[in-house]
Design a protein around this motif. Sequence first.
Motif: not given
Length: 167
Positions: A60-61, A77-78, A99-105, A112-114
């Motif tokens: 997550t970021v 990391p997850v 301010g929000r948290t997103y699940a990323v790869v 860089d993440v998506v």
Amino acid sequence: MIPAMSATAARSRRASSAALRSVRVVVMGAVAVLILVGGVWGSWSTAQLVMLTKGRERGTVEVTRCGADACSGPFRPVSAGATARGRVTIEQTVAVRRGRTYAVVVKPGTDDVVRSGPAGVLYAWLPLAGALLMASVVVAGGLRLRRTGWVLAGAGVALLTAAFVAL
């Protein structure tokens, strides 16, 4: 005028118009396929990261800063083998807010993440949605397959709508 000549002329006229129709179908079919292949090509670079996550760093970021075209924040990391990072970068879109948290790869070899999950998958396939809409015009107008054109347009609109709702 000799009757045999008019029959020959009519036959050659029908043959030439049939040849032109065949050429139109081949050219328009090639254009439609090219548009769709371009849409898949444009989507696949991000879609493979989001859909084929086995062995990739997932986490997550929390977005802490946003610039003109990118946002950044710490990566937590997850997945097993993923390492925590103090700062990763995510492309700023209308769906990324500070301010929000997103699940990323994480993109391999970069910071860089998506986005991942259903929203990430739908967002990754947006170029294909645009290609479906463009190809629908070619199929309906150039190939004169109106129902198929409507199906392609409907699929494109459905994908765009689903991505909009998910993001």
